[in-house]
Motif scaffolding. Structure first.
Motif, mmCIF file in Angstrom:
data_model
loop_
_atom_site.group_PDB
_atom_site.id
_atom_site.type_symbol
_atom_site.label_atom_id
_atom_site.label_comp_id
_atom_site.label_asym_id
_atom_site.label_seq_id
_atom_site.Cartn_x
_atom_site.Cartn_y
_atom_site.Cartn_z
ATOM 1 N N GLU A 173 15.082 -40.580 -22.985
ATOM 2 C CA GLU A 173 14.520 -39.415 -22.300
ATOM 3 C C GLU A 173 13.130 -39.712 -21.744
ATOM 4 O O GLU A 173 12.803 -39.285 -20.621
ATOM 5 C CB GLU A 173 14.468 -38.223 -23.256
ATOM 6 N N ASP A 174 12.328 -40.438 -22.501
ATOM 7 C CA ASP A 174 11.003 -40.813 -21.988
ATOM 8 C C ASP A 174 11.130 -41.678 -20.740
ATOM 9 O O ASP A 174 10.371 -41.519 -19.777
ATOM 10 C CB ASP A 174 10.212 -41.567 -23.070
ATOM 11 N N ARG A 223 19.496 -30.024 -22.987
ATOM 12 C CA ARG A 223 18.166 -29.502 -23.301
ATOM 13 C C ARG A 223 18.101 -28.687 -24.586
ATOM 14 O O ARG A 223 17.044 -28.160 -24.932
ATOM 15 C CB ARG A 223 17.685 -28.606 -22.146
ATOM 16 N N ALA A 229 12.246 -39.635 -17.680
ATOM 17 C CA ALA A 229 11.180 -38.782 -17.150
ATOM 18 C C ALA A 229 10.359 -39.492 -16.080
ATOM 19 O O ALA A 229 9.752 -38.834 -15.219
ATOM 20 C CB ALA A 229 10.271 -38.319 -18.285
#
Length: 406
Positions: A314-315, A328, A318
């Motif tokens: 997820e990082d 989510r 982004a």
């Protein structure tokens, strides 16, 4: 924490020299299989074996194989060995149970299904309801948060609700609803609860009694085992149901729900998969004769390992342009559904596959959820983690997506 290098050494498909290295993010569709599971399947197929019985040695091999698999699955799910039913698949078991339960429904009765679920926990109930003249109520999830609030299920319950079918984890979005609260609300209305744990069982500890699931289903091939389906039911509920069966076949529970001779080799592989998972707990948790406690510790370790990798993914996502992550929910499995502003999920799927990264695109039979999100039947790119994934896999995934979007 689990010892990932030691775990990976048991997977022939992941060993160096086994062909082109592949980073597998396709676990939600079916995991890779460790050597001990393959050996159990092969050993059972080549053993002296017969139909179940206690007279000949071959009969005892078959009977012991079935009983061991029931005990193993009861330990994994927190169920009762006497309530474990085996079938060809979760889908087949659900169709069978839908027909059986619907025999007790009447026009004016209602059932509840959710938009979040895999179609295998929707269509069998919808079709059975249609034949019985029963009304189907839909519980919607929140498209923005991907959450399924308990209130949304409670809002469609009534005194005529006979069944609530809900997922323990979405195979498309990873969302893990508050199943215990949903089941409590369903029981308050007098309904039977049917919980799809196919996706959930691969990622976190499960306790059927705590969840309040009257009937819970899963598929061993999602958690390192062979292809078959498993239903764990309350024994008293199963004893009250009378499925169609052959006249000479036993009326005992759980056998009355199992049509024909069981695939003994697959049941042996299922036991081996459960034992393999229990072994991930490490020496500190190896309490003699207490596989259930080992499994709880092991699956907690799997959850921790996969969550760390999920956060890394997820990082990384982004920082990539035009990426939307639809997964989510606050509580979820390490399963990410993503779409792209300037490319199709299918194009990303094919691009990654050429680079040895398996992350498929589609709606993955969660067609109601994909349509509800406005993604149509094409869905998105699904990135799913398994216990054998490591940081190198994540690096390759993020590098491949970065190249695709550049």
């Amino acid at each position: 924490m689990i010892d990932v290098p030691a775990l990976r050494a048991h997977f022939p498909a992941l060993r160096p020299g086994s062909g082109t290295p592949t980073a597998h993010f396709d676990g939600p569709g079916g995991s890779q299989v460790p050597d001990v599971v393959a050996a159990a399947v092969s050993g059972t197929l080549t053993a002296g074996i017969a139909n179940r019985g206690r007279v000949t040695a071959a009969e005892r091999v078959a009977d012991d194989t079935v009983l061991a698999a029931r005990a193993a699955m009861a330990d994994l799910l927190g169920g009762e060995a006497g309530g474990i039913v085996f079938g060809r698949s979760m889908t087949a078991l659900t169709f069978d149970l839908a027909r059986t339960l619907a025999a007790g429904w009447s026009p004016g009765d209602e059932i509840v299904v959710t938009r979040l679920d895999h179609d295998a926990n929707i269509r069998p109930w919808v079709l059975a309801a249609r034949r019985a003249g029963v009304t189907v109520r839909w519980a919607e999830f929140d498209a923005e948060s991907a959450e399924l609030p308990v209130a949304n299920v409670a809002a469609v319950l009534s005194e005529r609700t006979r069944l609530v079918a809900v997922t323990a984890a979405s195979n498309l979005l990873g969302t893990r609803p508050d199943v215990a609260a949903i089941c409590a609300a369903a029981h308050g209305a007098g309904a039977v609860t049917y919980v799809d744990a196919v996706h959930a069982a691969a990622h976190a500890p499960l306790d059927q009694a705590q969840l309040g699931a009257d009937l819970l289903v899963c598929s061993p091939y999602k958690f390192l085992g062979p292809h078959c389906g498993v239903l764990s039911g309350r024994v008293d509920l199963l004893e009250s149901l009378h499925p169609d069966k052959l006249l000479p076949s036993t009326d005992a529970v759980p056998e009355r729900f199992e049509l024909g001779t069981l695939p003994y080799e697959l049941l042996a592989g299922t036991t081996a998969a459960v034992d393999f998972l229990a072994g991930l707990a490490g020496q500190a948790h190896r309490v003699a004769g207490d596989r259930r406690q080992q499994l709880l510790a092991a699956m907690a370790g799997v959850d921790e390992h996969e969550e760390r990798l999920r956060r890394r993914i997820e990082d990384g996502l982004a920082g990539l342009p035009g990426v939307t992550v639809h997964s989510r929910a606050a509580r979820r499995t390490p399963t990410l559904l993503i779409t792209f502003a300037r490319a199709t999920p299918d194009a990303a799927y094919r691009f990654l596959a050429e680079r040895g990264v398996n992350a498929p695109a589609g709606s993955f039979y969660a067609i109601e959820a994909a349509r509800f999100l406005g993604l149509g039947d094409g869905g998105g790119l699904r990135v799913g983690l398994a216990p054998y994934n490591d940081d190198e896999d994540v690096d390759r995934l993020l590098a491949g997506l970065g190249e695709f979007l550049s």
